[in-house]
Design an enzyme around this catalytic site. Structure first.
Site: not given
Length: 95
Positions: A18, A37
């Site tokens: 990320r 996620n």
């Protein structure tokens, strides 16, 4: 403007995917969206921008960060779903 919703599968959690995605989006420029996620171990990205910027981000996602192993990228429908966070224009963030 091009808008895509991606599901990235493989070893993509607990390795900084990320944070990497946000850094790539900022480096490419002109992208708005988010990365998060998912409970199944995948990562999702919803983004929009000029076609060349979006295509470059997709290309980079196939490689991912150093310790990632990207097995599959799927293009998902439903980017306008009320359960998905909306895109904040001019921002690319981690959720």
């Amino acid at each position: 403007m091009k808008k895509v919703y991606l599901k990235i599968e493989g070893r993509v959690q607990r390795i900084g995917f990320r944070r990497w995605a946000v850094m790539q989006a900022l480096e490419i420029g002109g992208l708005s969206g988010w990365v998060r996620n998912v409970e199944d171990g995948s990562v999702e990205i919803l983004m929009c921008g000029e076609e060349t910027a979006v295509d470059e981000m997709i290309k980079r996602c196939y490689g991912g960060p150093l310790f990632a192993r990207v097995d599959k990228i799927s293009f998902l429908a439903g980017s306008e779903s009320p359960v998905l966070p909306s895109i904040q224009q001019g921002r690319f963030i981690r959720l």
